[in-house]
Structure formats: structure tokens, C-alpha cells
Design an enzyme around this catalytic site. Structure first.
Site, mmCIF file in Angstrom:
data_model
loop_
_atom_site.group_PDB
_atom_site.id
_atom_site.type_symbol
_atom_site.label_atom_id
_atom_site.label_comp_id
_atom_site.label_asym_id
_atom_site.label_seq_id
_atom_site.Cartn_x
_atom_site.Cartn_y
_atom_site.Cartn_z
ATOM 1 N N CYS A 1 26.656 -13.965 44.963
ATOM 2 C CA CYS A 1 25.319 -13.609 45.440
ATOM 3 C C CYS A 1 24.380 -13.516 44.235
ATOM 4 C CB CYS A 1 25.396 -12.262 46.158
ATOM 5 S SG CYS A 1 23.798 -11.519 46.483
ATOM 6 N N CYS B 1 16.990 -13.158 46.790
ATOM 7 C CA CYS B 1 16.453 -13.552 48.104
ATOM 8 C C CYS B 1 15.928 -12.356 48.892
ATOM 9 C CB CYS B 1 17.529 -14.223 48.929
ATOM 10 S SG CYS B 1 18.852 -14.911 47.966
ATOM 11 N N THR C 1 20.905 -4.547 47.270
ATOM 12 C CA THR C 1 21.364 -5.655 46.418
ATOM 13 C C THR C 1 20.398 -5.904 45.256
ATOM 14 O OG1 THR C 1 22.395 -6.716 48.315
ATOM 15 C CG2 THR C 1 21.904 -8.125 46.449
ATOM 16 N N GLU D 1 25.335 -3.704 44.395
ATOM 17 C CA GLU D 1 24.468 -2.882 45.245
ATOM 18 C C GLU D 1 24.377 -1.463 44.701
ATOM 19 O OE1 GLU D 1 26.545 -5.222 46.598
ATOM 20 O OE2 GLU D 1 24.913 -6.453 47.358
ATOM 21 N N HIS E 1 16.074 -13.169 56.291
ATOM 22 C CA HIS E 1 17.292 -12.965 55.494
ATOM 23 C C HIS E 1 18.509 -13.600 56.173
ATOM 24 C CE1 HIS E 1 19.081 -11.483 51.946
ATOM 25 N NE2 HIS E 1 19.920 -10.674 52.548
ATOM 26 N N TYR F 1 21.760 -17.195 54.993
ATOM 27 C CA TYR F 1 23.215 -17.167 54.814
ATOM 28 C C TYR F 1 23.902 -18.520 55.025
ATOM 29 C CZ TYR F 1 23.728 -12.192 53.909
ATOM 30 O OH TYR F 1 23.689 -10.962 53.320
ATOM 31 N N CYS G 1 23.269 -19.781 51.196
ATOM 32 C CA CYS G 1 24.025 -19.205 50.067
ATOM 33 C C CYS G 1 25.530 -19.198 50.317
ATOM 34 C CB CYS G 1 23.505 -17.815 49.731
ATOM 35 S SG CYS G 1 23.889 -16.534 50.941
ATOM 36 N N GLU H 1 30.637 -8.472 52.838
ATOM 37 C CA GLU H 1 29.219 -8.771 52.596
ATOM 38 C C GLU H 1 28.745 -9.815 53.610
ATOM 39 O OE1 GLU H 1 25.411 -9.595 51.257
ATOM 40 O OE2 GLU H 1 26.936 -11.130 51.506
HETATM 41 FE FE1 SF4 Z 1 22.891 -12.648 48.248
HETATM 42 FE FE2 SF4 Z 1 22.865 -14.609 50.045
HETATM 43 FE FE3 SF4 Z 1 21.599 -12.289 50.542
HETATM 44 FE FE4 SF4 Z 1 20.700 -14.037 48.695
HETATM 45 S S1 SF4 Z 1 20.821 -14.359 50.922
HETATM 46 S S2 SF4 Z 1 20.831 -11.827 48.484
HETATM 47 S S3 SF4 Z 1 22.603 -14.816 47.830
HETATM 48 S S4 SF4 Z 1 23.831 -12.602 50.270
HETATM 49 FE FE FE Z 2 23.144 -10.141 51.282
#
Ligand code: SF4
Ligand code: FE
Length: 504
Positions: free
Chosen positions: A100, A104, A191, A258, A293, A297, A300, A444
Site C-alpha cells: 500500500c 490515495c 493509513t 496505520e 476509495h 482497490y 492497487c 486490509e
Molecule cells: Fe493503500 Fe490501496 Fe487504499 Fe491506496 S487505495 S491507500 S494503495 S489500500
Molecule cells: Fe486502504
């Protein structure tokens, strides 16, 4: 300066002095603290890749405020093409870090507040959006990393914020002054917060009129007086202190990093406040932020899937079994699941729409389906990675044993695979799979951006089951087939839904 390099980002963190605790001690320098280095390096990649000519198109954007080239992590999406480029950026960074990269959350907070503060101003004639745009320009000009802080500790989940025994378990306004507000409470599991420049707070749930002190959104520098960050542990976190071979992903770590952020009577000037008491807009901000958000996913985590699929294929090859049909089928299965999630990420971006603020929002139904798929498929492709790698990922001796003058030779001899693959490299790859497929990345994928239940609620709300029932009635012959009327009706429904989504 508009766009920082990775090095400049790290140097800029040195100028901050946040109050951070880890393992019971105060951390003097976030950048130099060995446990934090991988998190800092992963976030630095979001800066570094923006300077590579081959990635400019997806890593940078043109600011709609200034017309200047900026890092896409500070951009307000101006089209569906922007939304698509954002998920492409997520996949690229997942592939380059294997973890991660944290930035973001702040990007989604910027976009969520941009949309919502505009809507609040439309209703109340307030100045939140204007203030927010000034803040956004500051973020873009200085290429800042912001931590999006949404989750409150929540206390007794059956009670609303104002009903809690301890009023601080949801972040709240304790005092309104002529020049600003005073904030008390905490945000949990945030995060990238220790290595961010700014913290952007948002409410965590729908709020009623009695919860108005809890309907608050604002931004403050991470080292503002009264803020304490307490870093959370992760599975195998101290491995990175024990040696490169044992760490798995020594440069970029396990997962985001985190912290529990405590706000002990923190003063926030009005210019930095983007919602204060407009409780009926709390849910809009939650859903807008969460929608953005969740749409990430399939970018990422699929980038991470690319890495773990590659690691599994490499291990199979080093074991001499790359041609076995079960291995090929398993790898194909992993690819198929990953690309399904990627398809959702693209689809919810292409199906995005413009909000009254001008910023673009993703399609919420598809984004929530995407994230629900991630909560299942990530476990599945990581399970298959464990299958290909074998039990050795949890029985492998340590780096110290491997490098021991007396017993090291046994490990070298008995962990050996096919000719042409060194034992050292095989250990590195096994550890990478252990890190990704057994580590903290799994919960996560489940809980990040909200729990599966939160997604199911949104999917249920957006699914329009009533309309589907009508369609079934026609096919079953219960109702007259009025094909052309139905098509017209569907178009009207869609236009209505779009109006509702864009909150016109
Ligand atoms: Fe982390 Fe993915 Fe969330 Fe970005 S979108 S903060 S890489 S888990
Ligand atoms: Fe996340």
C-alpha cells in the site's frame, strides 16, 4: 515548486515535527526510524514516478485551478478519463511497490470534500467550498501528502455519537470561537498518517440533528499542537529489523502503516474547516469518499496480484514444475480473478458522472461491487499463491541461520531448487510470498475502505430490485409486455437515478 521528487518528499518530512509513538517510545525522526522506512519509501514512489516521462500521462494532471502540471494525487477529477487514469496509476504503483502506497486516502478526501462542500454552500450560502479550494491550491502547489481520516473509534456500536457514555469516541467540536473551532476525540486506523504533511478529517457515518457537533470536516498539519499519533503493529513487522532476507519486501514493507490519531483540544482556524454542524451532509461525504476509495482497490490490489502471480510463477519455475498443468491452471485462475476486479475498476470509472461541483464521481454501484469482489478474491488468489509456493513459506529458517558459518551450508544445499536459481534468491521469493499472502495485507483487503457489510448496504441501495421484478413479471407473463413503454421508463429511471446521484 509544483511537483516534488521522492527525495524532496522525504526531505520535506524532516521539516515537520509530529508527535509519534511506537513501541512505547517517542519517535524522534519519522524518516529515520527503521520500522517506518518502508512506508516512507512506498509513499515516495507516488512522487518519484511522476517524474518519469513514460508515466507522465497517468501520474500527473493539469490543475483545473491553476492550469499547472501537478501530481495526480492532488488532482480533482475533471472527466471520466481522469477517473480511469487514477485507477491505472493505482495499479502501476501496486506493481512497483508490492504494498500500500498510502497516498490515495488523501486524494479521495480531497475529491469527496470538493463535491460535498460545494453542495453545503449551495444550501446554506456558507464559504466552505471557497476555503477548500484555497487549501487545495496550497496542497497542489506544495505537492503535499494528506492522510484522509474517517474512522472514529465508535465505542458502543449500537449507540449514536451523542448517546455514547464517553462523548469523545467520535471526533467532535468542543468549542466554537470567533477565529476557529476546538476539536477533541480520535481517528483510528489512519493509513499513512505518520508520513503525511496534512491530516484531513471527515465524519464517519450518517448524523442526526443531535449529532451536529460530530458532523465536522477540516484539515490540519500533522504536527499541530494537541495531535498525538500512535503507530499500529502489523504481522511480522519486526522482521524488517532482523535482516533483508527475512523481511519479504524489505524496501516497501507489508501494508500501509496505520496509526491512532488523538486530537486533544486541537485548534482549527475557520479557513481550514469544510463542514461544521451540517449533519445532513455527513452521509454524503462518507459515501462520496468511500465510493472513490472503493474504486481504487481494483487498481492497487490488482497491482499486488500482478506481483504475487509473478512470484508464484517464478517459484514454480525454480522448482522445475512450471509446465505442470495444475500450476498453469492455478496461475490462470489467479489472473482471471485479478482481471475481474480490474474490469470493475475500469467500469466504475468509465461509468462516472459529473457532480454539480464540476468534479467527477465514480459509479457507486460498480465501485461497491468492485470492493466486495476484492474482499473475496484477494483471499482466493493469495490462497492459490500459498498453494503453489508450498508450506515452506512458513517453515523457512532465518537469514542468520542461512549466513551462519557452520550450518548455512545445509540450508543452501537443502533449500536448493532447479539449476540456475540460487538458494538466496529462492529464499527472497518465498519470503515475498509469505509477506503478501500470509501478512496484514489480507485483513486490509477485507476492511480497508469499509467492511463488506458497508458495501452490501450500498449495493442493495443502488441495485433497483423493484425494476428487476417488473422485468421478471413481463417475462413470466404476469404483466403485459409493454416493451417500448418499458424502455422509455428505464431511460427515465436512469435519468432520475443520475439526477439523484449527482444531487442536482
Ligand atoms: Fe493503500 Fe490501496 Fe487504499 Fe491506496 S487505495 S491507500 S494503495 S489500500
Ligand atoms: Fe486502504
Amino acid at each position: 515548486m509544483t511537483m516534488k521528487t521522492g527525495k524532496q518528499y522525504i526531505e520535506s518530512l524532516r521539516k515537520l515535527n509530529p508527535k509519534v509513538y511506537c513501541f512505547g517510545e517517542k519517535v524522534e525522526s519519522v524518516v529515520d526510524y527503521p520500522l517506518f522506512k518502508p512506508h516512507v519509501h512506498a509513499a515516495a514512489m507516488t512522487y518519484e514516478l511522476a517524474h518519469k516521462p513514460e508515466f507522465q500521462e497517468i501520474m500527473t494532471a493539469t490543475s483545473h485551478l491553476t492550469g499547472k502540471r501537478i501530481n495526480r494525487f492532488t488532482h480533482i477529477h475533471q472527466s471520466t478519463e481522469d477517473l480511469v487514469k487514477k485507477v491505472r496509476m493505482m495499479r502501476l504503483l501496486g506493481q512497483r511497490t508490492g504494498t500500500c502506497f498510502q497516498r490515495c486516502v488523501g486524494l479521495d478526501a480531497l475529491n469527496g470534500i470538493y463535491v460535498t462542500s460545494y453542495d453545503i454552500d449551495q444550501k446554506y450560502g456558507s464559504k466552505y467550498h471557497e476555503h477548500f479550494k484555497a487549501f487545495l491550491q496550497y496542497v497542489q502547489q506544495n505537492d503535499l501528502m494528506s492522510a484522509g481520516a474517517m474512522s472514529d473509534p465508535k465505542g458502543d456500536r449500537s449507540l449514536r455519537p451523542h448517546e455514547q457514555d464517553d462523548p469523545d469516541v467520535y471526533l467532535r467540536v468542543v468549542e466554537r470561537q470567533s477565529d476557529g473551532i476546538v476539536i477533541r476525540g480520535a481517528k483510528a486506523h489512519i493509513t499513512g498518517s505518520i508520513n503525511s504533511h496534512e491530516i484531513i478529517a471527515m465524519p464517519t457515518r450518517a448524523m442526526g440533528p443531535e449529532d451536529r457537533d460530530y458532523a465536522v470536516s477540516f484539515s490540519v498539519p500533522v504536527d499541530t499542537e494537541g495531535i498525538t499519533l500512535i503507530f499500529g503493529r502489523q504481522t511480522n513487522d519486526t522482521r524488517r529489523l532482523e535482516g533483508e532476507l527475512d523481511a519479504g519486501n524489505p524496501k516497501y514493507g507489508i501494508v500501509g502503516g496505520e496509526a491512532l490519531i488523538v486530537f486533544d483540544d486541537v485548534f482549527v482556524p475557520w479557513e481550514q474547516v469544510f463542514m461544521c454542524g451540517e449533519h445532513e451532509f455527513a452521509l454524503e461525504l462518507v459515501e462520496t469518499f468511500a465510493g472513490y476509495h472503493r474504486s481504487n482497490y481494483g487498481g492497487c490490489k490488482v497491482g499486488l496480484a500482478d506481483v504475487v502471480i509473478g512470484a508464484s510463477a517464478w517459484i514454480a519455475e525454480s522448482n522445475g514444475i512450471e509446465r505442470a498443468s495444475n500450476i498453469r491452471n492455478t496461475l490462470t485462475e489467479m489472473v482471471s480473478m485479478a482481471e475481474t476486479c480490474w474490469s470493475c475498476a475500469l467500469a466504475c470509472s468509465y461509468e462516472g458522472y459529473q457532480t454539480p461541483s464540476g468534479g467527477y464521481m465514480i459509479n457507486p454501484l460498480l465501485a461497491n461491487v468492485e470492493k466486495l469482489n476484492i474482499t473475496r478474491f484477494t483471499y482466493e488468489w493469495m490462497r492459490l499463491a500459498q498453494d503453489i509456493a508450498g508450506g515452506i513459506i512458513i517453515t523457512l529458517p532465518s537469514q542468520r541461520d542461512f549466513e551462519h558459518p557452520e550450518i548455512g551450508k545445509y540450508i543452501d544445499k537443502y533449500i536448493k531448487g532447479k539449476k540456475g536459481f540460487s538458494t538466496r534468491d529462492r529464499i527472497k521469493m518465498y519470503r515475498l510470498i509469505e509477506n503478501m499472502a500470509v501478512g496484514a495485507g489480507l485483513p486490509e483487503a477485507m476492511q480497508g475502505a469499509g467492511s463488506p457489510t458497508a458495501m452490501r448496504i450500498m449495493i442493495g441501495r443502488e441495485a433497483n430490485i423493484e425494476r428487476k421484478k417488473e422485468l421478471a413479471k413481463v417475462i413470466a407473463g404476469i404483466r403485459e409486455d409493454r416493451y417500448f413503454q418499458d424502455i422509455t421508463q428505464m431511460k427515465e429511471d436512469k435519468a432520475k437515478a443520475k439526477g439523484k446521484n449527482s444531487r442536482k
